[in-house]
Write a protein that holds these residues in place. Structure first.
Motif, short mmCIF file in Angstrom:
data_model
loop_
_atom_site.label_atom_id
_atom_site.label_comp_id
_atom_site.label_asym_id
_atom_site.label_seq_id
_atom_site.Cartn_x
_atom_site.Cartn_y
_atom_site.Cartn_z
N UNK A 41 66.77 29.69 10.54
CA UNK A 41 67.01 28.25 10.58
C UNK A 41 66.16 27.53 11.62
N UNK A 42 65.79 28.21 12.69
CA UNK A 42 65.12 27.57 13.82
C UNK A 42 63.65 27.98 13.89
N UNK A 43 62.77 27.00 14.02
CA UNK A 43 61.34 27.28 14.16
C UNK A 43 60.77 26.46 15.31
N UNK A 44 59.46 26.46 15.44
CA UNK A 44 58.83 25.79 16.58
C UNK A 44 59.03 24.28 16.54
N UNK A 45 59.41 23.74 15.38
CA UNK A 45 59.63 22.29 15.27
C UNK A 45 61.08 21.89 15.50
N UNK A 46 61.96 22.85 15.71
CA UNK A 46 63.38 22.54 15.87
C UNK A 46 63.67 22.02 17.27
N UNK A 47 64.32 20.85 17.34
CA UNK A 47 64.73 20.28 18.62
C UNK A 47 66.21 20.52 18.92
N UNK A 48 66.98 20.85 17.88
CA UNK A 48 68.42 21.01 18.04
C UNK A 48 68.93 22.10 17.11
#
Length: 350
Positions: free
Chosen positions: A281-288
């Motif tokens: 679900x989380x990648x380098x573009x994830x802020x939250x």
């Protein structure tokens, strides 16, 4: 997309922060925190919220405090007082890219409401969310606004950005498959034409040597969920929370003719599953990182639950992670059918 959120120890500290802010708030409240509607109204704060056993802030679990989310122009919120009477007649459902959904974990209206929600969303709209309410106090009204407290309710938060979603559970096969032969909503009456409780109890006793009673049921059953086998090969879990005569009582509904396995928990496997969900679900573009994690999953992991939270937290490049402990979880990806889950860890990357 930036979502403005904060954690507060209590209502008083939130009210001091929110003074003079002419915006609406979505509030997630932990069970040991008092909410006094009159104090919000005195301060002219417009708010909508739900109560959970615990809230998650960063990599910690709290049974006191609240998380506030500011409803900015990039977000749109619907507070639904009674899901039974709600009419889906708004373009927000088809135009939004993602919808964060909070529903009543104990309401018999919730599953039908979620089905109708799925029928009205756009083809590629993602949905993530979970059930509000308290396992130890089923009668407590779990939703609130400036108008008071409500049950059989829901909150929908519409986003114009796609949320990356992953859900995992990590529970292992123990026994089955079996055919569900008689049900009534969340009451599982018979499996393979045998009383559901008797069959369930026999399998557990053979595995661990313990006999289920009213006093020990929740302590033992938290290790042994049911897994509904889907045509894709995945399993959707159902959570036994009590028994009545020969019937098993589940948190959420189960349908007759479902094929089920009885599963068993291993703490390392659950934590690994949560870590895998975070990686997806989380990648380098994830802020939250947004987390919806089941109450009986937390109860099973006990002191190891913060290890699961840490396994998620290490995958987010910022320090931004919030979530709630839920009574059922939901997740779908675009045109995949919406699934009502139990004992799962659902993660959204925003």
């Amino acid at each position: 997309m930036n979502i403005n959120f904060n954690y507060f120890d209590n209502q008083e500290s939130f009210l001091k922060y929110a003074t003079n802010k002419k915006i609406k708030y979505l509030i997630f409240v932990a069970s040991l925190t008092d909410i006094i509607i009159e104090d919000f109204n005195k301060n002219n704060i417009e708010f909508f919220g739900a109560i959970f056993s615990h809230i998650i802030y960063k990599n910690k679990l709290y049974d006191k405090g609240l998380i506030s989310i500011e409803i900015t122009k990039e977000l749109n919120l619907d507070f639904i007082k009674n899901t039974k009477d709600y009419k889906f007649a708004n373009s927000k459902y088809s135009e939004s890219k993602s919808i964060i959904t909070i529903f009543d974990g104990f309401s018999e209206n919730s599953e039908n409401f979620l089905i109708k929600l799925f029928e009205n969303i756009g083809f590629n709209t993602n949905i993530i969310g979970g059930g509000a309410g308290l396992l130890e106090d089923k009668a407590k009204k779990a939703f609130f606004s400036n108008e008071g407290f409500f049950s059989h309710s829901a909150i929908l938060l519409f986003l114009n950005q796609k949320i990356n979603i992953s859900s995992k559970h990590g529970w292992e096969y123990l026994s089955g498959p079996y055919i569900v032969t008689s049900t009534e909503k969340n009451i599982l009456k018979s499996i393979d034409y045998t009383g559901a409780f008797e069959l369930y109890q026999d399998v557990i006793k053979e595995d661990c040597g313990l006999t289920l009673t009213k006093d020990n049921f929740l302590e033992i059953s938290k290790t042994y969920p049911l897994g509904i086998i889907k045509y894709t090969g995945d399993e959707i879990l159902r959570d036994p929370i009590s028994f009545e005569n020969s019937n098993l009582v589940l948190i959420t509904e189960i349908r007759a003719n479902s094929i089920v396995n009885i599963l068993k928990g291993n703490k390392d496997n659950l934590i690994d599953a949560a870590s895998q969900a975070a990686k997806e679900a989380l990648d380098e573009n994830s802020n939250l990182a947004l987390v919806f994690n089941c109450i009986t999953r937390k109860n099973f992991l006990e002191e190891n639950f913060e290890e699961e939270l840490n396994s998620i937290y290490t995958e987010i490049k910022t320090n931004n992670m919030i979530g709630v402990i839920t009574l059922g979880e939901i997740a779908n990806h675009g045109n995949r059918y919406l699934s009502l889950l139990n004992k799962a860890c659902v993660i959204g990357g925003i």
